[in-house]
Design a protein around this motif. Structure first.
Motif, PDB file in Angstrom:
ATOM      1  N   ASP A 220       4.361  -1.155   8.021  1.00  0.00           N
ATOM      2  CA  ASP A 220       5.394  -0.300   7.433  1.00  0.00           C
ATOM      3  C   ASP A 220       5.136   1.175   7.707  1.00  0.00           C
ATOM      4  OD1 ASP A 220       6.878  -2.392   6.271  1.00  0.00           O
ATOM      5  OD2 ASP A 220       5.507  -2.461   4.553  1.00  0.00           O
TER       6      ASP A 220
ATOM      7  N   HIS B 188       5.580   5.043   6.466  1.00  0.00           N
ATOM      8  CA  HIS B 188       5.735   5.873   5.268  1.00  0.00           C
ATOM      9  C   HIS B 188       5.875   7.305   5.757  1.00  0.00           C
ATOM     10  CE1 HIS B 188       4.593   2.543   2.517  1.00  0.00           C
ATOM     11  NE2 HIS B 188       3.897   2.165   3.578  1.00  0.00           N
TER      12      HIS B 188
ATOM     13  N   ILE C 101       0.908   6.515  -3.041  1.00  0.00           N
ATOM     14  CA  ILE C 101       1.079   5.265  -2.300  1.00  0.00           C
ATOM     15  C   ILE C 101      -0.228   4.486  -2.261  1.00  0.00           C
ATOM     16  CG2 ILE C 101       1.490   4.310   0.003  1.00  0.00           C
ATOM     17  CD1 ILE C 101       3.542   6.545   0.426  1.00  0.00           C
TER      18      ILE C 101
ATOM     19  N   ASP D 267      -1.075   3.090  -5.693  1.00  0.00           N
ATOM     20  CA  ASP D 267      -0.225   1.950  -6.044  1.00  0.00           C
ATOM     21  C   ASP D 267      -0.647   0.695  -5.286  1.00  0.00           C
ATOM     22  OD1 ASP D 267       1.248   3.420  -7.829  1.00  0.00           O
ATOM     23  OD2 ASP D 267       2.924   3.804  -6.452  1.00  0.00           O
TER      24      ASP D 267
ATOM     25  N   PRO E 225       4.074  -2.476  -6.183  1.00  0.00           N
ATOM     26  CA  PRO E 225       4.893  -2.402  -4.963  1.00  0.00           C
ATOM     27  C   PRO E 225       5.126  -0.954  -4.553  1.00  0.00           C
ATOM     28  CG  PRO E 225       6.263  -2.915  -6.869  1.00  0.00           C
ATOM     29  CD  PRO E 225       4.838  -2.984  -7.340  1.00  0.00           C
ATOM     30  N   VAL E 226       5.187  -0.732  -3.261  1.00  0.00           N
ATOM     31  CA  VAL E 226       5.499   0.593  -2.727  1.00  0.00           C
ATOM     32  C   VAL E 226       6.718   0.472  -1.833  1.00  0.00           C
ATOM     33  CG1 VAL E 226       3.090   1.354  -2.831  1.00  0.00           C
ATOM     34  CG2 VAL E 226       3.979   0.343  -0.736  1.00  0.00           C
ATOM     35  N   THR E 227       7.454   1.559  -1.721  1.00  0.00           N
ATOM     36  CA  THR E 227       8.659   1.575  -0.911  1.00  0.00           C
ATOM     37  C   THR E 227       8.380   2.313   0.389  1.00  0.00           C
ATOM     38  OG1 THR E 227      10.058   1.574  -2.882  1.00  0.00           O
ATOM     39  CG2 THR E 227      11.088   2.240  -0.804  1.00  0.00           C
ATOM     40  N   PRO E 228       8.486   1.647   1.536  1.00  0.00           N
ATOM     41  CA  PRO E 228       8.270   2.332   2.815  1.00  0.00           C
ATOM     42  C   PRO E 228       9.437   3.252   3.136  1.00  0.00           C
ATOM     43  CG  PRO E 228       8.950   0.079   3.198  1.00  0.00           C
ATOM     44  CD  PRO E 228       8.777   0.213   1.719  1.00  0.00           C
TER      45      PRO E 228
ATOM     46  N   GLN F 222       9.750   9.448   1.787  1.00  0.00           N
ATOM     47  CA  GLN F 222       9.237   9.561   0.423  1.00  0.00           C
ATOM     48  C   GLN F 222       9.845  10.741  -0.328  1.00  0.00           C
ATOM     49  OE1 GLN F 222       7.012   7.119  -0.794  1.00  0.00           O
ATOM     50  NE2 GLN F 222       7.647   6.199   1.156  1.00  0.00           N
TER      51      GLN F 222
END
Length: 252
Positions: free
Chosen positions: A152, A154, A165, A168, A174-177, A180
């Motif tokens: 992923d 970032h 990130i 977490d 969970p992290v969001t790619p 940011q």
């Protein structure tokens, strides 16, 4: 260029899982007889994935035997391409882009965060979760600075959001790619600035009967800016001439 060497500690052997072995055989069938060596890169990559992100020496020999290559040929490939890791990496393998666009946008601060929270490049945290390295351009220059974690991207990183990130991931959250900073993909940070006139998206009159004039009819500037017009363009209204008696349209 620094010399890339095999890790000092190696497993006793390597064997593909049944699923990966079938996948590798399918790659071999893509090439003519005698050209199976062309599959060396994807098969090495699958071996690296099976090992959790690195290539042990027994895996290199296994791939060489499968392809009928001398061991040294496969060693040369694995030690040349930096996408192959010759020592174990963390469960989360962080690749920080250090090329000019990312450097100008703060990559040094991202690398400093890696040193603070992970260690030096190539080091692995004691829990085996993280390791990192600096890499060349990963093709996300508009969203610099950026880092790739496993598969992923970032992007639009700062020391603060990058540290979040990593924390977490360590905590199993969970992290969001992707970006940011809230931007949409690679759009301008302040939002769209072009093609924002509502008139460009006005619906056409559904009662207007149109006919495409010529197979290669050119788009007007107004039409070209309408989403979907390239596929459904209709030129100005043209009355369809009636067919005369005995007229064969195929001959015209």
């Amino acid at each position: 260029m620094s010399v890339r060497r095999l890790a000092a500690e190696q497993p006793e052997g390597f064997a593909f899982t049944p699923e990966n072995l079938e996948w590798a055989k399918a790659q071999l069938r893509k090439y003519p007889e005698g050209r199976q060596a062309s599959a060396v890169l994807p098969i090495l990559w699958r071996a690296q994935e099976q090992m959790g992100g690195w290539l042990p020496e027994p895996a290199l020999r296994t791939v060489a035997d499968m392809l009928g290559l001398a061991y040294i040929r496969v060693y040369e490939i694995a030690t040349f391409y930096t996408m192959f890791n010759l020592a174990p990496v963390g469960r989360y393998y962080v690749q920080v882009c250090g090329t000019t666009p990312c450097w100008l946008r703060g990559a040094d601060a991202i690398k400093a965060t890696c040193r603070k929270l992970i260690g030096e490049p190539g080091d692995m945290t004691p829990d085996g979760l993280f390791s990192w390295t600096e890499v060349e351009c990963l093709g996300a220059c508009v969203n610099a600075p950026m880092a790739q974690i496993n598969k992923d991207y970032h992007e639009d990183l700062t020391p603060e959001n990058f540290a979040r990130i990593l924390k977490d991931l360590k905590a199993g959250r969970p992290v969001t790619p992707g970006p940011q900073n809230g931007r949409q993909t690679s759009a301008p940070e302040g939002g769209p600035i072009t093609l924002i006139d509502p008139a460009l998206y006005a619906k056409e009159d559904p009662d207007e009967e149109m006919e495409l004039v010529g197979a290669g009819a050119a788009l007007t500037d107004h039409d070209a800016k309408r989403p979907g017009r390239a596929a459904n363009v209709r030129e100005r209204a043209v009355p369809k001439p009636p067919l005369s008696k005995g007229r064969n349209p195929r001959r015209e």
